[in-house]
Scaffold this active site. Sequence first.
Site, PDB file in Angstrom:
ATOM      1  N   LEU A   4      -3.989   1.176  -1.954  1.00 17.53           N
ATOM      2  CA  LEU A   4      -2.912   0.226  -2.208  1.00 17.53           C
ATOM      3  C   LEU A   4      -2.199   0.675  -3.472  1.00 17.53           C
ATOM      4  O   LEU A   4      -2.827   1.220  -4.391  1.00 17.53           O
ATOM      5  CB  LEU A   4      -3.463  -1.187  -2.419  1.00 17.53           C
ATOM      6  CG  LEU A   4      -4.202  -1.845  -1.250  1.00 17.53           C
ATOM      7  CD1 LEU A   4      -4.747  -3.206  -1.679  1.00 17.53           C
ATOM      8  CD2 LEU A   4      -3.291  -2.009  -0.054  1.00 17.53           C
ATOM      9  N   ASP A   5      -0.903   0.440  -3.535  1.00 18.56           N
ATOM     10  CA  ASP A   5      -0.177   0.726  -4.765  1.00 18.56           C
ATOM     11  C   ASP A   5      -0.811  -0.036  -5.921  1.00 18.56           C
ATOM     12  O   ASP A   5      -1.428  -1.089  -5.734  1.00 18.56           O
ATOM     13  CB  ASP A   5       1.292   0.291  -4.650  1.00 18.56           C
ATOM     14  CG  ASP A   5       2.090   1.168  -3.697  1.00 18.56           C
ATOM     15  OD1 ASP A   5       1.639   2.286  -3.403  1.00 18.56           O
ATOM     16  OD2 ASP A   5       3.144   0.706  -3.251  1.00 18.56           O
ATOM     17  N   LYS A   6      -0.615   0.475  -7.110  1.00 22.60           N
ATOM     18  CA  LYS A   6      -1.160  -0.168  -8.306  1.00 22.60           C
ATOM     19  C   LYS A   6      -0.839  -1.659  -8.332  1.00 22.60           C
ATOM     20  O   LYS A   6      -1.710  -2.491  -8.603  1.00 22.60           O
ATOM     21  CB  LYS A   6      -0.599   0.506  -9.558  1.00 22.60           C
ATOM     22  CG  LYS A   6      -0.947  -0.198 -10.863  1.00 22.60           C
ATOM     23  CD  LYS A   6      -0.259   0.453 -12.049  1.00 22.60           C
ATOM     24  CE  LYS A   6      -0.525  -0.334 -13.334  1.00 22.60           C
ATOM     25  NZ  LYS A   6       0.183   0.268 -14.499  1.00 22.60           N
TER      26      LYS A   6
ATOM     27  N   MET B  91       0.836  -1.114   0.000  1.00 22.53           N
ATOM     28  CA  MET B  91       0.000   0.000   0.000  1.00 22.53           C
ATOM     29  C   MET B  91       0.861   1.148   0.000  1.00 22.53           C
ATOM     30  O   MET B  91       1.148   1.694  -0.853  1.00 22.53           O
ATOM     31  CB  MET B  91      -0.826  -0.023   1.279  1.00 22.53           C
ATOM     32  CG  MET B  91      -1.380   1.243   1.671  1.00 22.53           C
ATOM     33  SD  MET B  91      -2.506   0.957   2.905  1.00 22.53           S
ATOM     34  CE  MET B  91      -2.354   1.933   4.018  1.00 22.53           C
TER      35      MET B  91
END
Length: 340
Positions: free
Chosen positions: A164-166, A1
Amino acid sequence: MEHTDPIISSALVEAADQDEGEDFLAAGVELRQLSVDAHLHGQRLDKVLVQVASEFSRNYLQQLIDVGGVCVNGVQSYKQAAKLKAGDALQLELRPTAQSQAFAPQAMDLQVVYQDAQVYVLDKPAGLVVHPAPGNWSGTLLNGLLAMDPGLAAVPRAGIVHRLDKDTSGLMVVARTRQAMDALVQAIAARSMHRQYLALAKGTWRGTAQQSVKAAIGRDPRNRLRMAVVDLATTPGKTAQTDAYLLGQVPQGCLVHCVLHTGRTHQIRVHMASLGHPLLGDCVYGGPVVPGLARQALHAFRLAFAHPITGAPLAFESPLPPDLAALLADWGLRYNASPL
């Protein structure tokens, strides 16, 4: 994330490639006709447009000129620096920008783990951007949420309270009402929302099986596209804490259970790299490329919080996605959820 501070840009789109001109002029159009006032005599076309269409950015209006969306006295003008005269007739073909359409509903297959009148819990796949941003003005989780639940248009950020990150997969909570959103934001600030991750990292584990990383995170002063562990005495940043528990290892790498106490950008990725164990597939922070793995090996597998309205305890778990499960199987390691 590992990001809980939402960033929403309100500026209009700032750049577009020249070959995007057809798309730029492909949507519904507002024709605006104007006459150049005497006080604007002799000024550049782009500067005049900024004054007569002030709700649009100068960059947008310059793009409009570049793609033939502005006529002066009935003739398309492609020169931003063209000097205008008092009484000149302008016609602007004002089209929606990519950013102005960022909050448009887009149907997509979202995996809903839980829902009631106040919240959704989703299992986000890797590769899905959570919120519109430069380079990703559409096709985001936010767009999918608005299509799934039109009522989220009345909730700030379509109810997204953390990200969250991609390329990080796993569990997220989304608020369906403003009351629920305010309560969830407060829970995150009070650190009473519990988020746990599974990570596959480089190398055999160093040190004790349980480690707590307390290291501030800020922009890397040598590379503004990265985050880094920083000294707050000399570099801007925020305090951050991640607890890491070794679950298993082989010569190729280790399986680690990470528990967040804060939610900084790229927190787990930065802290694991600082331990000498960058995540597999995370080239930004020194992780090795692994065949069959197209993203960083990070999965938000547990999420627990008090219901924002009733206060009832809620807890959810997501199994390892196929790419990470396959890698773990190749290593000969088995994962069993532990009651930490």
